[in-house]
Motif scaffolding. Structure first.
Motif, PDB file in Angstrom:
ATOM      1  N   ALA A 354       0.283 -40.219 -50.084  1.00 51.79           N
ATOM      2  CA  ALA A 354      -0.845 -40.902 -50.734  1.00 51.79           C
ATOM      3  C   ALA A 354      -2.002 -41.075 -49.762  1.00 51.79           C
ATOM      4  O   ALA A 354      -3.174 -40.934 -50.143  1.00 51.79           O
ATOM      5  N   TRP A 355      -1.694 -41.393 -48.517  1.00 51.09           N
ATOM      6  CA  TRP A 355      -2.724 -41.560 -47.482  1.00 51.09           C
ATOM      7  C   TRP A 355      -3.485 -40.258 -47.235  1.00 51.09           C
ATOM      8  O   TRP A 355      -4.710 -40.205 -47.377  1.00 51.09           O
ATOM      9  N   ILE A 356      -2.772 -39.191 -46.894  1.00 46.54           N
ATOM     10  CA  ILE A 356      -3.434 -37.946 -46.480  1.00 46.54           C
ATOM     11  C   ILE A 356      -4.103 -37.257 -47.662  1.00 46.54           C
ATOM     12  O   ILE A 356      -5.283 -36.880 -47.600  1.00 46.54           O
ATOM     13  N   ILE A 357      -3.367 -37.086 -48.752  1.00 45.40           N
ATOM     14  CA  ILE A 357      -3.928 -36.384 -49.913  1.00 45.40           C
ATOM     15  C   ILE A 357      -4.988 -37.254 -50.578  1.00 45.40           C
ATOM     16  O   ILE A 357      -6.043 -36.755 -50.991  1.00 45.40           O
ATOM     17  N   GLY A 358      -4.724 -38.557 -50.693  1.00 48.01           N
ATOM     18  CA  GLY A 358      -5.724 -39.449 -51.283  1.00 48.01           C
ATOM     19  C   GLY A 358      -7.009 -39.474 -50.480  1.00 48.01           C
ATOM     20  O   GLY A 358      -8.109 -39.434 -51.041  1.00 48.01           O
ATOM     21  N   GLN A 359      -6.903 -39.517 -49.154  1.00 54.59           N
ATOM     22  CA  GLN A 359      -8.100 -39.527 -48.319  1.00 54.59           C
ATOM     23  C   GLN A 359      -8.861 -38.222 -48.429  1.00 54.59           C
ATOM     24  O   GLN A 359     -10.094 -38.205 -48.449  1.00 54.59           O
ATOM     25  N   ALA A 360      -8.138 -37.108 -48.504  1.00 58.69           N
ATOM     26  CA  ALA A 360      -8.799 -35.807 -48.675  1.00 58.69           C
ATOM     27  C   ALA A 360      -9.575 -35.762 -49.989  1.00 58.69           C
ATOM     28  O   ALA A 360     -10.725 -35.300 -50.038  1.00 58.69           O
ATOM     29  N   LEU A 361      -8.970 -36.250 -51.060  1.00 56.59           N
ATOM     30  CA  LEU A 361      -9.640 -36.231 -52.363  1.00 56.59           C
ATOM     31  C   LEU A 361     -10.845 -37.171 -52.389  1.00 56.59           C
ATOM     32  O   LEU A 361     -11.877 -36.841 -52.990  1.00 56.59           O
TER      33      LEU A 361
END
Length: 432
Positions: A354-361
């Motif tokens: 959630a951290w990495i993918i959410g931040q990318a989005l």
């Protein structure tokens, strides 16, 4: 004729005295020890290599794009085209070995030390409010030691993921009782979240909320409880946002679509030029290194808006490839979650995903104008040492989980953990 793995004597008779020990008995073969050593080098799962390969590609790609997007301004400031890229490369050289070391640490060790790591991260964040704290563009979220600067909130993200994972593991049999879950998780969340918001960094605080929600959802928290949390966030968020004058004007400019010509030279400069950079790239881009926006037209070209430079130089094709790689990373982490039966592994992996993918989005949405400017970098690609190193260590944690998934197979089709001391031994050159 049947073969044997016993040594032959000089007379040609297997098992004669020449092949025996001093006591006259045949030496015992250390099957367990041999297999245990071999297991160190056993092939990892495809999920492990997918996560590792995508991560390494994005890191190398990030260094290249930092060089391309920062070279002009670096030369104007320091007469060194490679200043920012050299630093990013050094951070990668430090971060990748740390990721590999983290990948060798068992899940039980991460679980044992989770709360200690959480406490250490909170102590680091407190340094922001000492004379070591540094304010950047209105956010006091950095610390400086001479020429070295760091962002403690990046360590808090990983600490929060591990801490919530440890809580969900302890409370795994009490998921129906919201007090048992949300009281400890709430305390663990409010402390670091409040510290980050006190420094004025709402972008990082939003990523932390996404991380917490991802951890709770994957960890097994009940949907009705999560809906209450989402409702509470929806009520509190506007008040937090409007507590800062700079946030108010940025959101106002975003809502108006930057159509006010008076805002063009100020609030709308970065988002407008970011959109122009994307639009000028077309389908195939203007070519690596040929960006016009990086010639001081686009602020934070190597950081928050590096995706705009990717779209300009590599076009729609390059932008879609970056998105696809993050999707592959997300799917691989979902496989780790699905294949594990450990609540700690599931929760921590869900939080990191959630951290990495959410931040990318979120970063990409800001560049595309779908969200107001938040100051959130693109993971693994944007310039920044603290973010890169802590993201790599977090991925190393997931790799450590992927390394020890239940039912992991070798290329022989056998689970390596079934062999060892007391396990089946080779017989006649074969495994029974």
């Amino acid at each position: 004729m049947a073969t044997t793995d016993l040594p032959s004597s000089r007379s040609g008779r297997p098992g004669s005295s020449a092949g025996r020990g001093a006591s006259g008995t045949a030496p015992r073969r250390p099957h367990g020890a041999v297999v245990a050593v071999k297991n160190v080098f056993v092939a990892e799962s495809s999920t492990f290599y997918t996560i590792l390969g995508v991560t390494l590609f994005l890191v190398v790609f990030g260094v290249v794009m930092v060089l391309s997007s920062s070279s002009v301004e670096q030369y104007a400031k320091t007469h060194d085209f490679f200043g920012a890229a050299s630093r990013q490369g050094l951070y990668a050289v430090l971060g990748v070995p740390l990721m590999l070391v983290a990948s060798r640490i068992p899940a039980r060790v991460w679980r044992k030390w989770a709360m200690r790591f959480f406490g250490a991260a909170l102590a680091l964040q407190l340094l922001v409010y000492t004379p070591l704290g540094i304010e950047v563009q209105g956010n006091r979220n950095w610390v400086g030691f001479g020429s070295f600067t760091a962002q403690p909130s990046e360590a808090i993200k990983l600490a929060l993921a591990l801490g919530i994972g440890a809580i969900m593991y302890v409370k795994r049999d009490k998921l129906d009782d919201w007090k048992e879950i949300f009281v400890p998780v709430g305390i663990a969340t409010v402390l670091p979240l409040g510290m980050v918001l006190l420094g004025g960094d709402q972008g990082t605080a939003m990523i932390m909320l996404i991380l917490v929600l991802g951890a709770l959802y994957i960890g097994g928290a009940r949907a009705r409880h999560l809906l209450v949390i989402l409702g509470s966030i929806a009520v509190v968020l506007p008040f937090v946002t409007m507590s800062s004058a700079s946030r108010q004007v940025r959101i106002s400019a975003w809502l108006s679509g930057c159509t006010d010509s008076n805002q063009y030279q100020d609030l709308c400069w970065q988002p407008v030029h970011g959109m122009w950079a994307l639009a000028s790239g077309g389908v195939f881009g203007v070519g690596l290194g040929n960006s016009k926006a990086k010639w001081s037209w686009l602020p934070e070209a190597d950081n928050d808006y590096i995706f705009a430079i990717i779209g300009e130089e590599l076009g729609l094709v390059g932008a879609v490839v970056v998105l696809a790689l993050f999707i592959v990373l997300a799917v691989s982490m979902i496989k780790v979650i699905r294949q594990s039966d450990d609540p700690f592994v599931k929760t921590v992996t869900g939080a990191i995903m959630a951290w990495i993918i959410g931040q990318a989005l979120v970063n990409i949405a800001v560049v595309l104008g779908l969200l107001p400017v938040l100051g959130v970098p693109l993971p693994l690609i944007s310039a920044g040492g603290s973010a890169l190193i802590m993201t790599l260590i977090a991925i190393g944690v997931v790799l450590s989980f992927a390394r020890d998934l239940p039912g992991r197979r070798t290329d022989t089709g056998l689970d390596p953990r079934t062999f060892g001391a007391g396990g089946p031994a080779p017989q006649n050159g074969r495994l029974r």
